[in-house]
Design a protein around this motif. Structure first.
Motif, PDB file in Angstrom:
ATOM      1  N   ARG A  22      16.660  -7.246 -22.298  1.00 39.34           N
ATOM      2  CA  ARG A  22      17.343  -6.928 -23.558  1.00 39.34           C
ATOM      3  C   ARG A  22      18.631  -7.714 -23.653  1.00 39.34           C
ATOM      4  O   ARG A  22      19.331  -7.897 -22.646  1.00 39.34           O
ATOM      5  CB  ARG A  22      17.654  -5.437 -23.620  1.00 39.34           C
ATOM      6  N   GLY A  70      24.562  -0.684 -16.819  1.00 41.83           N
ATOM      7  CA  GLY A  70      25.299  -1.473 -15.838  1.00 41.83           C
ATOM      8  C   GLY A  70      25.102  -2.963 -15.959  1.00 41.83           C
ATOM      9  O   GLY A  70      26.012  -3.747 -15.687  1.00 41.83           O
ATOM     10  N   LEU A  71      23.910  -3.385 -16.377  1.00 42.41           N
ATOM     11  CA  LEU A  71      23.653  -4.820 -16.461  1.00 42.41           C
ATOM     12  C   LEU A  71      24.595  -5.462 -17.477  1.00 42.41           C
ATOM     13  O   LEU A  71      25.211  -6.494 -17.214  1.00 42.41           O
ATOM     14  CB  LEU A  71      22.193  -5.058 -16.844  1.00 42.41           C
ATOM     15  N   TYR A  95       8.233  -2.544 -21.683  1.00 39.51           N
ATOM     16  CA  TYR A  95       9.506  -1.901 -21.311  1.00 39.51           C
ATOM     17  C   TYR A  95       9.308  -0.447 -20.889  1.00 39.51           C
ATOM     18  O   TYR A  95       9.627  -0.057 -19.766  1.00 39.51           O
ATOM     19  CB  TYR A  95      10.476  -2.017 -22.492  1.00 39.51           C
ATOM     20  N   TRP A 115       9.926   0.918 -12.177  1.00 38.59           N
ATOM     21  CA  TRP A 115      11.226   1.560 -11.931  1.00 38.59           C
ATOM     22  C   TRP A 115      11.156   2.622 -10.818  1.00 38.59           C
ATOM     23  O   TRP A 115      11.938   2.568  -9.860  1.00 38.59           O
ATOM     24  CB  TRP A 115      11.756   2.148 -13.243  1.00 38.59           C
ATOM     25  N   ASP A 152      16.782  -8.816 -13.415  1.00 38.83           N
ATOM     26  CA  ASP A 152      16.185  -7.501 -13.298  1.00 38.83           C
ATOM     27  C   ASP A 152      14.669  -7.399 -13.343  1.00 38.83           C
ATOM     28  O   ASP A 152      13.943  -8.337 -13.606  1.00 38.83           O
ATOM     29  CB  ASP A 152      16.822  -6.557 -14.305  1.00 38.83           C
ATOM     30  N   HIS A 184      12.445  -6.172 -15.132  1.00 42.92           N
ATOM     31  CA  HIS A 184      11.535  -6.385 -16.269  1.00 42.92           C
ATOM     32  C   HIS A 184      10.921  -7.779 -16.227  1.00 42.92           C
ATOM     33  O   HIS A 184       9.921  -8.043 -16.867  1.00 42.92           O
ATOM     34  CB  HIS A 184      12.282  -6.263 -17.598  1.00 42.92           C
ATOM     35  N   HIS A 192      18.914  -5.683 -10.169  1.00 41.54           N
ATOM     36  CA  HIS A 192      19.991  -4.699 -10.329  1.00 41.54           C
ATOM     37  C   HIS A 192      19.611  -3.338  -9.776  1.00 41.54           C
ATOM     38  O   HIS A 192      20.443  -2.444  -9.706  1.00 41.54           O
ATOM     39  CB  HIS A 192      20.365  -4.585 -11.814  1.00 41.54           C
ATOM     40  N   HIS A 240      21.981  -6.191  -4.553  1.00 39.00           N
ATOM     41  CA  HIS A 240      23.277  -5.519  -4.482  1.00 39.00           C
ATOM     42  C   HIS A 240      23.689  -5.200  -3.048  1.00 39.00           C
ATOM     43  O   HIS A 240      24.860  -5.181  -2.728  1.00 39.00           O
ATOM     44  CB  HIS A 240      23.243  -4.215  -5.294  1.00 39.00           C
ATOM     45  N   ARG A 284      23.464   7.571 -17.205  1.00 41.51           N
ATOM     46  CA  ARG A 284      22.332   7.517 -18.132  1.00 41.51           C
ATOM     47  C   ARG A 284      21.450   8.690 -17.786  1.00 41.51           C
ATOM     48  O   ARG A 284      21.364   9.103 -16.618  1.00 41.51           O
ATOM     49  CB  ARG A 284      21.532   6.223 -17.937  1.00 41.51           C
ATOM     50  N   ARG A 343      15.787   5.445 -22.423  1.00 40.31           N
ATOM     51  CA  ARG A 343      14.326   5.340 -22.335  1.00 40.31           C
ATOM     52  C   ARG A 343      13.630   6.570 -22.920  1.00 40.31           C
ATOM     53  O   ARG A 343      12.748   7.184 -22.290  1.00 40.31           O
ATOM     54  CB  ARG A 343      13.900   5.117 -20.883  1.00 40.31           C
ATOM     55  N   ASP A 383      20.217   4.440  -6.506  1.00 39.50           N
ATOM     56  CA  ASP A 383      20.895   3.745  -7.594  1.00 39.50           C
ATOM     57  C   ASP A 383      21.237   2.350  -7.101  1.00 39.50           C
ATOM     58  O   ASP A 383      21.823   2.215  -6.018  1.00 39.50           O
ATOM     59  CB  ASP A 383      22.194   4.492  -7.937  1.00 39.50           C
ATOM     60  N   GLY A 384      20.852   1.328  -7.876  1.00 41.86           N
ATOM     61  CA  GLY A 384      21.107  -0.049  -7.444  1.00 41.86           C
ATOM     62  C   GLY A 384      22.533  -0.210  -6.943  1.00 41.86           C
ATOM     63  O   GLY A 384      22.771  -0.552  -5.792  1.00 41.86           O
ATOM     64  N   MET A 385      23.487   0.064  -7.822  1.00 36.72           N
ATOM     65  CA  MET A 385      24.886   0.042  -7.397  1.00 36.72           C
ATOM     66  C   MET A 385      25.590   1.310  -7.862  1.00 36.72           C
ATOM     67  O   MET A 385      26.049   2.104  -7.093  1.00 36.72           O
ATOM     68  CB  MET A 385      25.590  -1.207  -7.961  1.00 36.72           C
ATOM     69  N   ASN A 386      25.690   1.514  -9.160  1.00 38.61           N
ATOM     70  CA  ASN A 386      26.415   2.546  -9.881  1.00 38.61           C
ATOM     71  C   ASN A 386      27.836   2.093 -10.191  1.00 38.61           C
ATOM     72  O   ASN A 386      28.764   2.253  -9.396  1.00 38.61           O
ATOM     73  CB  ASN A 386      26.460   3.889  -9.146  1.00 38.61           C
ATOM     74  N   LEU A 387      27.964   1.517 -11.370  1.00 33.35           N
ATOM     75  CA  LEU A 387      29.254   0.970 -11.779  1.00 33.35           C
ATOM     76  C   LEU A 387      30.209   2.022 -12.301  1.00 33.35           C
ATOM     77  O   LEU A 387      31.415   1.791 -12.391  1.00 33.35           O
ATOM     78  CB  LEU A 387      29.032  -0.127 -12.832  1.00 33.35           C
TER      79      LEU A 387
HETATM   80  O1  LIG Z   1      18.474  -0.918 -20.433  1.00 31.89           O
HETATM   81  P1  LIG Z   1      18.185   0.488 -20.047  1.00 31.89           P
HETATM   82  O2  LIG Z   1      16.738   0.712 -19.840  1.00 31.89           O
HETATM   83  O3  LIG Z   1      18.826   1.476 -20.954  1.00 31.89           O
HETATM   84  O4  LIG Z   1      18.873   0.736 -18.653  1.00 31.89           O
HETATM   85  C1  LIG Z   1      20.206   0.380 -18.408  1.00 31.89           C
HETATM   86  C2  LIG Z   1      20.291  -0.475 -17.208  1.00 31.89           C
HETATM   87  O5  LIG Z   1      19.932   0.302 -16.102  1.00 31.89           O
HETATM   88  C3  LIG Z   1      19.775  -0.343 -14.869  1.00 31.89           C
HETATM   89  O6  LIG Z   1      21.039  -0.653 -14.329  1.00 31.89           O
HETATM   90  C4  LIG Z   1      21.194  -1.113 -13.030  1.00 31.89           C
HETATM   91  O7  LIG Z   1      22.179  -2.107 -13.029  1.00 31.89           O
HETATM   92  C5  LIG Z   1      23.497  -1.743 -12.686  1.00 31.89           C
HETATM   93  C6  LIG Z   1      24.334  -3.007 -12.587  1.00 31.89           C
HETATM   94  O8  LIG Z   1      23.833  -3.887 -11.686  1.00 31.89           O
HETATM   95  C7  LIG Z   1      23.532  -0.953 -11.416  1.00 31.89           C
HETATM   96  O9  LIG Z   1      24.867  -0.559 -11.148  1.00 31.89           O
HETATM   97  C8  LIG Z   1      22.662   0.272 -11.580  1.00 31.89           C
HETATM   98  O10 LIG Z   1      22.642   0.995 -10.367  1.00 31.89           O
HETATM   99  C9  LIG Z   1      21.271  -0.086 -11.964  1.00 31.89           C
HETATM  100  O11 LIG Z   1      20.568   1.095 -12.305  1.00 31.89           O
HETATM  101  C10 LIG Z   1      18.860  -1.531 -15.023  1.00 31.89           C
HETATM  102  O12 LIG Z   1      18.682  -2.188 -13.813  1.00 31.89           O
HETATM  103  C11 LIG Z   1      19.323  -2.449 -16.119  1.00 31.89           C
HETATM  104  O13 LIG Z   1      18.402  -3.507 -16.291  1.00 31.89           O
HETATM  105  C12 LIG Z   1      19.371  -1.644 -17.385  1.00 31.89           C
HETATM  106  O14 LIG Z   1      19.858  -2.452 -18.420  1.00 31.89           O
END
Ligand SMILES: O=P(O)(O)OC[C@H]1O[C@H](O[C@H]2O[C@H](CO)[C@@H](O)[C@H](O)[C@H]2O)[C@H](O)[C@@H](O)[C@@H]1O
Ligand SMILES: O=c1ccn([C@@H]2O[C@H](COP(=O)(O)OP(=O)(O)O)[C@@H](O)[C@H]2O)c(=O)[nH]1
Length: 876
Positions: free
Chosen positions: A417, A438-439, A494, A503, A547, A549, A575, A606, A683, A721, A782-786
């Motif tokens: 996206r 986070g992305l 998606y 996921w 990512d 996707h 991510h 990460h 989220r 989602r 959680d990949g990172m958690n910003l």
């Molecule tokens: O685009 P969505 O389907 O609404 O989801 C939002 C994003 O979620 C995920 O975020 C990840 O990336 C963060 C930054 O690297 C990280 O901190 C976090 O832990 C991850 O969950 C996903 O990977 C993104 O592609 C989505 O845009």
């Protein structure tokens, strides 16, 4: 050389030559093939005679002078009575790189197998002379020998696998290595070992032969591990060893003035073994088993070499020397090392004769290392010892100011996206708004410093070309380029494959229902992205894919670019977490996912754990080879790395200064003046552990009742989602749980949970972060958690407590400053909440300072720049 070591060497020689009677070689060598270099005289000749006598089907006598070789051959055949075809004489001059290359090529292409190579040819001289750019003893006894070895590795490996044997490469050594001085190789002045040894003004030629034998031991020890990887002790490992035949009657020492003296000749007469006796140790070496791999041998046994090898100092020199030796070999034969299929692949990926690890012999560690070094350069593998052992792959993390200035290359960022979602309003015009997650946060930091074009789905699927054009135009001003997807297809990609199937697996969950239709949609979308990017990308562009996707995109893109005869430098950043292979393999298309991603040039994760899991999965599911931060798969070496993603803390600081935000902070502080505030921003995703968070908070209020009425949890749950059933169900469950807890603990003037099921403006978010005494993040993975970073960025004044699940990627880096817990351990979570709320000001400050330092050091800009810098260093 220590005095003890020298004495040990001398005594060993005297003892061996007077008291040890060596076993006569008896191994039956029927059907086997051997090579002996320097075989027309001395130890080489006698060893050849033994080998021929023991029934070897073929012996290659590798000699400088074919005529002398022919005489020697005739003499051996006469004494053994073997058939003419059992010995061939081939030309080899160990002082010529060209000759060594030709010889190795002949071996590789004409001999059906090689069981053993006795690299006997060597010299002992006392005059400095350069041969092929190196001092002659170094050139012939060391560089030439290991050049030959390296060139023969593929043949040895092939023989091992085809005939289930452990082929040997044997280099004669000497007790004189005990006498070698370390002075020239300590590299105290930092010139490098080779430079020092090749300096005619300082070369210590009286010691050079001794030293050459020490260097051979160093290289053998390094190679023993590297050439075989995991198979090093197996029955099909390549064995490299270095036996000491002890002091023998030979022409070797006639190369030095000292060796030609009468006393030396007398000494030889009294002490030296016969050449035949000495040759028994060499034949033992070249016919022995994997237990001798990397070993120095004396009297047909493994023996501890000199303290110049076993000491810590020796170990350090060994590493440095071997590193320099590999560099030297690479400079001599950059094109070499492996059969054609290996050589060609790195440079021309679309050549037909790729190595196929499932069919070809396993790729050798040494070759792997060799190629990696050539491919990635020295900075990639600064220390050879780290190849197999280094626990972590720390990648370049210098700040932007420290970045070396690279030639500017265009950057293309690709994510499913776009950061902007485009929506059509009622009047027909188009509006774009920032997407959440986070992305977007992490990449928005990069926009400050780097120019790039961002490709992605705009969040809508207009069918009309005109409409598409309008959207394209509206996004162009933001350097964003829409990738249009059919709505149904985008949905299956998606919501379907990406979020329903991939996921959960990436977040370590098993038991997923696979759906072929979703997979087809995933493939199709990746193909569409590949078409777009392949059309847009120019030769020198860096392409950074983001990512889960788009995990097939690197492969699809590389294929398309190759068809257009363009190189593709593709980086991929994941991510999310990456699970162990046991979890991943639940996915029937796991191999495709791995293969797709492995077509990248650089893959970023990460944390080190995710990176390691990825490498392990590639090894386990694809038969790839991995070491440290590199993976070799089929034709290509892929670098992996840990790149610490972050936020832009300045953005939060600046926002906090805004009047509007300050007013809001004041209001909220007033509202909660007697109440502690815990904030949660997530989220609405099951990986964020919201159910557990609510349980934990409920437990806290139960276990510590005095806090009832005195603490509030403000939970922002950003819709996410919403077309996926699991997310819909989660929303229902969370609302219900919030209702129950509020029902249980609320009073007319108090509710323990304030639940905001919506996205909130950035100004409101910063104000909320700022007034909270604690931030509670409970991710199950959680990949990172910003959000953890953002809370810290807003807590300069209050020094609030960050309570963080140990399963968020951020917990790895923030361990020192946070209060951590297992998110499923509700009691523990309750205790952590209590601990955080009662923590002293001093302790909070101490913890906060650590967190602040981390967040301000590891910014999103730095993350982006580190990745792009690393990517731009790479070849395709
Ligand atoms: O685009 P969505 O389907 O609404 O989801 C939002 C994003 O979620 C995920 O975020 C990840 O990336 C963060 C930054 O690297 C990280 O901190 C976090 O832990 C991850 O969950 C996903 O990977 C993104 O592609 C989505 O845009
Ligand atoms: O209403 C909101 C609340 C938060 N966020 C942002 O969403 C991101 C969440 O990133 P994180 O890495 O914590 O997790 P992700 O949602 O990407 O899994 C953070 O930058 C938040 O500031 C947002 O976009 N809208």
């Amino acid at each position: 050389m220590s005095a003890g070591s020298a004495a040990h060497g001398a005594l060993t020689t005297i003892f061996s030559n007077f008291f040890v009677s060596l076993p006569i070689p008896k191994t039956n060598l029927t059907g086997q093939t051997y090579i002996v270099t320097g075989s027309n005289a001395g130890l080489g000749f006698e060893s050849s005679r033994h080998i021929n006598k023991l029934g070897a089907e073929k012996l290659i006598m590798a000699v400088r002078s074919l005529s002398k070789g022919a005489t020697a051959r005739a003499e051996i055949l006469r004494s053994t009575g073997r058939e003419e075809s059992s010995i061939e004489v081939w030309e080899l001059d160990m002082g010529s790189h060209e000759s060594i290359k030709n010889f190795a090529a002949r071996v590789s292409t004409t001999l059906p197998r090689v069981d053993g190579v006795l690299a006997n040819a060597g010299i002992m001289v006392d005059k400095f002379r350069l041969v092929e750019g190196d001092e002659s003893i170094l050139a012939i006894n060391v560089v030439g020998v290991f050049l030959l070895f390296a060139l023969l590795i593929p043949k040895l490996r092939e023989s091992a696998d085809k005939f289930q044997i452990a082929p040997r490469f044997t280099i004669p050594n000497s007790a004189l290595h005990y006498m070698a001085s370390l002075k020239e190789v300590e590299d105290k002045n930092g010139r490098g070992i080779f430079n020092t040894l090749n300096d005619s003004k300082t070369a210590n030629m009286a010691d050079r032969y001794n030293l050459s034998k020490l260097l051979v031991i160093y290289a053998c020890r390094e190679l023993a591990d590297k050439i075989n990887g995991d198979t090093k002790n197996s029955s099909t490992a390549i064995v490299i060893n270095t036996p000491n035949p002890s002091y023998c009657k030979s022409a070797l020492q006639l190369g030095t003035e000292q060796g030609r003296t009468t006393s030396a000749k007398l000494f030889e007469k009294v002490l030296a073994r016969t050449t035949e006796e000495g040759s028994r140790t060499l034949v033992h070496g070249v016919t022995s088993g994997p237990e001798t791999n990397g070993q120095y041998l004396t009297n047909c046994h493994v023996q501890t070499p000199s303290s110049s090898v076993t000491s810590a100092k020796g170990a350090r020199i060994q590493k440095q020397f071997f590193g320099e030796l590999v560099d030297r070999l690479i400079s001599i034969a950059p094109e070499m090392h492996v059969p054609r299929h290996m050589t060609s692949t790195i440079l021309t990926p679309d050549q037909a004769d790729f190595a196929d690890p499932t069919k070809d012999p396993p790729v050798l560690t040494f070759i792997f290392y060799w190629q990696a070094k050539r491919h990635f350069g020295m900075e990639f593998f600064p220390d050879l010892s780290s190849i197999t052992k280094s626990p972590s792959c720390e990648t370049t993390t210098s700040t932007s100011k420290e970045m070396p200035s690279e030639p500017k290359r265009n950057l293309i960022v690709v994510s499913n996206r776009l950061p902007l979602s485009v929506k059509r309003s009622e009047d027909g015009s188009y509006h774009s708004s920032m997407s959440s997650g986070g992305l977007v946060t992490s990449l928005s930091g990069l926009t400050k410093t780097t120019e790039f074009r961002w490709f992605g789905w705009p969040g809508m699927s207009p069918k009309e070309a005109e409409e598409q054009e309008e959207i394209r135009r509206s996004l162009a001003s933001h350097n964003a380029i829409p990738v249009f997807l059919d709505e149904e297809l985008a949905h299956k990609h998606y919501n379907g494959f990406s979020n329903q199937i991939l996921w959960p697996i990436l977040h370590y969950q098993s038991g997923v229902t696979y759906d072929e239709e979703m997979w087809e949609a995933y493939k199709k979308v990746n193909e569409i992205f590949a078409d777009y990017i392949a059309d847009a990308a120019q030769e020198e562009d860096l392409i950074w894919v983001h990512d889960y996707h788009l995990m097939l995109l690197p492969k699809l893109l590389r294929e398309r670019m190759a068809k257009k005869k363009r190189q593709a430098c593709i980086g991929f950043s994941l991510h999310t977490p990456f699970p162990p292979s046991e979890t991943l393999k639940v996915l029937p298309v796991a191999k495709d996912i791995l293969e797709g991603t492995l077509s990248s040039t650089l893959v970023g994760f990460h944390t080190d754990d995710y990176r390691k899991n990825f490498a392990e999965s590639c090894e386990y599911l694809l038969n790839a080879r991995s070491q440290d931060s590199a993976i070799l798969y089929k034709d290509r070496l892929v670098k992996t790395g840990r790149f610490t993603v972050g936020i832009d803390p300045d953005k939060f600081n600046e926002t906090l200064k805004q009047d509007e935000v300050q007013t809001r902070i004041k209001d909220l502080n007033e509202r909660y003046k007697d109440i502690k505030v815990i904030v949660g921003v997530d989220r609405l995703d099951y990986i964020k552990g919201l159910t557990q968070k609510l349980h934990g908070f409920e437990q806290f209020l139960t276990d510590y009742p005095k806090w009832q009425g005195k603490v509030v949890l403000i939970q922002v749950a950003v819709p996410s989602r919403e077309d996926v059933k699991e997310y819909q169900d989660l929303e229902t469950a969370i609302s219900c749980q919030v209702g129950k807890i509020n029902g249980k603990f609320s009073k007319p003037e108090y509710s323990p949970i304030i639940y905001l099921h919506r996205s909130i403006p950035f100004t409101e978010l910063t104000a909320l972060y700022s007034i909270a005494d604690m931030c509670l993040l409970t991710s199950s993975r959680d990949g990172m958690n910003l959000v953890a970073f953002e809370y810290v960025a807003c807590q300069e004044q209050r020094n609030g407590v960050l309570a963080l699940s140990e399963f968020a990627g951020a917990s790895v880096f923030m361990a020192d400053g946070t209060v951590q817990f297992h998110p499923a351990n509700i009691k523990e979570m309750a205790q952590c909440i209590h601990k955080g709320l009662t923590m002293s000001k001093e302790e909070r400050k101490e913890r906060y300072d650590k967190l602040k330092k981390f967040v301000h050091t590891n910014t999103s800009a730095k993350w982006g720049q580190s990745f792009v810098t690393e990517l731009s260093k790479r070849h395709v």
